[in-house]
Scaffold this motif. Structure first.
Motif: not given
Length: 200
Positions: A31-41, A43-52
């Protein structure tokens, strides 16, 4: 009314019907996916939930098993920030599940994103210049895989059975003949003229 019902039964039998059967998208399907919004190191931390979002329809046997745009949930599983000396930031996204028509199905797969390092600073041994943060933008693609079969419904045409025989309406001619016979019988004279006293 009777004739209409008979014709309706004939049409239903000749046209057939559609029945729902089950199919399944195999495990390990890409399955090919793309992020819904910018993900950058930054701002995120280990355990942060992200959507694609799923980029393309996933089709199996001519049926769309996972529609384009279905939501995929992921988790930041590992992260390092940019460091002095030209080292770039990095993070890894672990894909958890895909939501298909209201139900979540498990996924597997990890995507690593790295920022660009500062090569010049590394070569010069500078301790004042650092690398860049890792960044993943909408439109950038990553790969996930189904962890187990994902079921879907298939509409299949059921062949029609033999059409029922159409019974013709009973003919009305015998009834009409009976009416004519009764009328003719009623017109005959009731008195025999040979018995008259004064025949004319």
């Amino acid at each position: 009314m009777i004739r209409t019902a008979v014709y309706a039964a004939v049409f239903e039998a000749s046209s057939g019907a559609y029945a729902q059967t089950e199919g399944a998208l195999p495990a390990s399907t890409l399955i090919t996916v793309t992020p819904n919004e910018e993900i950058t190191s930054k701002k995120v931390e280990v355990g942060t939930r992200v959507l694609f979002s799923v980029v393309n329809d996933i089709v199996e046997n001519g049926v769309v098993a996972i529609p384009r745009g279905s939501q995929v949930a992921g988790t930041i599983a590992w992260k390092t920030g940019k460091a002095i000396g030209g080292k770039s930031g990095k993070f890894e996204v672990k894909f958890d599940s895909v939501n298909v028509r209201g139900r979540n199905y498990a996924l597997r797969g990890v995507h690593r994103q790295e920022g660009k390092g500062n090569t010049a600073a590394s070569l010069l041994g500078s301790i004042l210049v650092s690398g860049r943060s890792a960044q993943m933008l909408p439109g950038q693609m990553a790969n996930a895989f189904t962890a187990a079969p994902i079921p879907f419904a298939v509409a299949r045409h059921v062949p029609a059975g033999p059409a029922p025989a159409v019974t013709a309406a009973p003919a009305a001619e015998p009834a009409r003949a009976q009416v004519r016979a009764t009328t003719t019988e009623a017109a005959r004279p009731m008195v025999d003229k040979s018995l008259e006293i004064n025949p004319r």
